[in-house]
Design an enzyme around this catalytic site. Structure first.
Site, PDB file in Angstrom:
ATOM      1  N   GLU A 263       0.841  -1.192   0.000  1.00  0.00           N
ATOM      2  CA  GLU A 263       0.000   0.000   0.000  1.00  0.00           C
ATOM      3  C   GLU A 263       0.880   1.247   0.000  1.00  0.00           C
ATOM      4  OE1 GLU A 263      -2.746  -0.177   3.258  1.00  0.00           O
ATOM      5  OE2 GLU A 263      -3.754  -1.978   2.501  1.00  0.00           O
ATOM      6  N   HIS A 281      -8.154   1.184   1.926  1.00  0.00           N
ATOM      7  CA  HIS A 281      -7.908   1.057   3.372  1.00  0.00           C
ATOM      8  C   HIS A 281      -8.773   2.050   4.161  1.00  0.00           C
ATOM      9  CE1 HIS A 281      -4.693  -0.603   6.304  1.00  0.00           C
ATOM     10  NE2 HIS A 281      -5.832  -0.410   6.925  1.00  0.00           N
TER      11      HIS A 281
END
Length: 532
Positions: A263, A281
C-alpha cells in the site's frame, strides 16, 4: 509550570480542547507533521506529542526531544514511531487500540453486501445511462454461512452483526475457547472446515508469520465453489494473484478488499476484475472513529502528564513510579515466560495459571499478569500490549488464575506460568537474580539455569549421548554462534531439554539438519524482546 503538548497531525478541535480544559499548554499545528526539519527544531520544547500517521517519530527526532515524556498515537498502528528508541529515551508510547473496532467491523459488513449484490458495478453501469437489470444477479446473505477467521475484538462485532442478518456463523481462531464460542453463538471449527463450508469468509486477524498468506493458493483450492471473500483486516493475509485466478476460474464468485499486500496499492491482479470490490484502506475512516481515537489519546496523555497514570502504553507497564524500580525486571521476566509458552503453543489456550512465590507475591501482580498475558498473546499478535492483552484474553474466553504463596525452595522469589489447552499443560518458571537479569529456572518440571537472549533455540530429546555434539557441530558448521548453552534432564535416560542462546536466529536449513539427525523430539526457534 503547565506541561506542553504539540499536536502535529490533524486531531479534532474537540480533542485539542481537552488538553486546554485540563490545564495543558497545547500547540495545534498539523503542518509540522509533514515538515521533518520543523519538527526537529521545535520538539525539544514539548513534554507530549500527539500524532496520527503523518508524523514520523524517528530516532533522530527522539534524540532532539530533550523534554519529551509521552507520545500519543490516535489509532492503533505505531509504525511511524521508533518504539525501541523511545524506550531508550524513557518516552512512553501510547495508542488507542479499540477506537476503530466498530467502524472496521461495519466496513466488513458493508463490503460483504457490496460484493453480494454487485453494487459498485451496478452503480457504475446505471450512471453510464444503461439499464442492465438482468446483468446484476446477486445473492442473499440470509441463511448463508459466514466463516470468520479471527474472533477477537473486531471479529466478535462482525459475528454479532451477522447474527442480526440471520446468517449462520462459524469461526476459526487458535485462541477461541469452546466457552467463548458458545457466548458468541458460533461453532468453532478448524480452518479446513471453514474454507470448505463458508459462503462468505471474512478476515479479522493481524498479519504475523502464522497468518501471512493464510488464504494461500493451496487453501484457495479447498474453498467451497461460489464463495465470496472479504478482507478488511491486513494486506498479506491473501495471495492476491491466486485469488485473481480463482475469480477468473469461477471457484470464487466475488471478493471485497480494503487492504493489500503493498500500500498504496496502485496496481493489483485483482483490479478491474468483475465482481471485485476494492477500497483504499477505509476500515477506520469514519467521522466517529477518527473522533473517538482523538478524544481517547487526548485524555490518556493528559492523565499521564498531570497524574502519572499510564493507559494503553506499548512500551511500559501500568505501575506507579514507586513500584517501577523494583518491578521492572520482574515485569520483563513475566513477559519472557509468557513469550516462551506462547511461542511453544499452537493449539487454543483455555487458561493461564500464574504462581507468584516469595517476595514477588507482594508486588503489583496485576501488572505482572498483564505482562505475562501480553507475552503469551504476542506470539500471534505483535500489536498486543499490557493493557490490551487482558481484554483480548477475556474476549477469547481464556481464564486467568493466580496464586500467591510464601517463599518455598531455594529461591527468594520466582514466577511459574502454566498454559492449559484441551490437549496439554505447558509450564515454565523463572526468577530475577541479584544482577537484575531474568532467568529461566524450570521447564517441563526440569530444573535449569538459563539466561534469556533475543534469539534462542529449544530442543527436547531422550537423555542420551551425542546431543551436545549434534547441536554444537551443526551450529558451528553453519556459522551460528552459541552465546550460552543450558541442559537439563528429569532423570538419567529419560526426558531432557536444551536451551541455546544464539547470536542470531538459526536459518531453516540448520533446523532441518538437526531434524535429520533423528535425535530430537522437538526443535523450536524462539525470539524474545530483550532491551539492549
Amino acid at each position: 509550570m503547565a506541561p506542553k503538548v504539540l499536536v502535529s497531525d490533524k486531531l479534532s478541535e474537540t480533542a485539542v480542547q481537552i488538553f486546554r480544559d485540563r490545564g495543558i499548554d497545547v500547540t495545534f499545528d498539523p503542518s509540522i507533521g509533514k515538515d521533518k526539519d520543523k519538527l526537529l527544531s521545535v520538539i525539544g520544547e514539548y513534554d507530549g506529542l500527539a500524532i496520527r500517521s503523518a508524523t514520523k517519530v524517528s530516532a533522530k527526532v527522539l534524540e532532539a526531544a530533550t523534554n519529551l515524556k509521552v507520545i500519543g498515537r490516535a489509532g492503533i498502528g505505531v509504525d511511524n514511531v521508533e518504539i525501541p528508541a523511545a524506550s531508550k529515551k524513557g518516552v512512553i508510547v501510547m495508542n488507542t487500540p479499540f477506537g476503530n473496532s466498530i467502524t472496521t467491523a461495519e466496513h466488513a459488513i458493508a463490503m460483504m453486501f457490496a460484493v453480494a449484490r454487485q453494487i459498485p458495478e451496478a452503480n457504475e453501469s446505471t450512471h453510464a445511462g444503461k439499464w442492465e437489470k438482468s446483468r446484476f444477479m446477486g445473492v442473499e446473505v440470509t441463511n448463508k454461512t459466514l466463516g470468520v477467521i479471527g474472533a477477537g475484538n473486531i471479529g466478535s462485532i462482525v459475528i454479532d452483526r451477522a447474527h442480526g442478518l440471520k446468517m449462520k456463523v462459524i469461526a476459526y481462531d487458535p485462541f477461541l475457547s469452546e466457552e467463548r464460542a458458545d457466548q458468541l453463538g458460533v461453532r468453532k471449527v478448524e480452518l479446513d472446515e471453514l474454507l470448505g463450508k463458508s459462503d462468505f469468509i471474512t478476515f479479522h486477524v493481524p498479519l504475523t508469520d502464522k497468518t501471512r498468506n493464510i488464504l494461500s493458493r493451496e487453501n484457495i483450492a479447498k474453498l467451497k465453489k461460489g464463495v465470496r471473500i472479504v478482507n478488511c483486516a491486513r494486506g498479506g493475509l491473501v495471495d492476491e494473484e491466486a485469488l485473481a485466478e480463482a475469480l477468473k476460474g469461477g471457484r470464487v464468485a466475488g471478493a471485497a478488499l480494503d487492504v493489500f499486500a503493498e500500500e498504496p496499492a496502485t496496481e493489483s491482479p485483482l483490479f478491474n476484475l468483475p465482481n471485485v470490490v476494492v477500497t483504499p484502506h477505509l476500515g477506520a475512516a469514519t467521522t466517529e472513529a477518527q473522533e473517538n481515537v482523538a478524544l481517547q489519546v487526548a485524555e490518556q496523555m493528559s492523565d499521564y502528564l498531570l497524574s502519572g497514570a499510564v493507559t494503553n502504553a506499548l512500551n511500559m507497564p501500568s505501575v506507579t513510579a514507586e513500584e517501577a524500580k523494583v518491578m521492572t525486571p520482574w515485569i520483563k521476566l513475566a513477559g519472557h515466560l509468557g513469550a516462551f509458552v506462547g511461542q511453544m503453543t499452537d493449539e487454543p489456550i483455555t487458561a493461564i495459571n500464574i504462581l507468584y512465590n516469595g517476595a514477588v507475591a507482594e508486588m503489583n501482580t496485576a501488572a505482572l499478569n498483564a505482562a505475562a498475558m501480553a507475552g503469551v498473546m504476542r506470539a500471534t499478535n505483535p500489536d498486543v500490549n499490557m493493557v490490551s492483552a487482558p481484554v483480548m484474553a477475556k474476549d477469547r474466553g481464556i481464564d486467568l488464575a493466580t496464586t500467591t504463596q510464601s517463599q518455598t525452595g531455594v529461591f527468594e522469589a520466582y514466577i511459574k506460568l502454566t498454559v492449559v489447552t484441551e490437549q496439554r499443560e505447558r509450564s515454565i518458571a523463572g526468577t530475577v537474580f541479584s544482577d537484575g537479569k531474568p532467568r529461566f529456572i524450570q521447564i517441563k518440571g526440569i530444573n535449569i539455569d538459563a539466561e534469556v537472549g533475543e534469539h534462542m533455540l529449544y530442543t527436547t530429546n531422550e537423555d542420551r549421548a551425542g546431543i551436545i555434539g549434534a547441536l554444537g557441530q551443526t551450529m558451528g558448521e553453519n556459522d551460528v554462534n552459541i552465546a550460552n548453552f543450558t541442559l537439563g534432564r528429569s532423570t538419567r535416560g529419560k526426558d531432557a531439554i536444551a536451551l541455546l542462546y544464539l547470536d542470531e536466529q538459526p536459518p531453516e536449513t540448520v533446523l532441518e539438519k538437526l531434524k535429520e539427525t533423528g535425535l530430537f523430539k522437538a526443535i523450536r526457534p524462539l525470539r524474545f524482546e530483550v532491551a539492549e
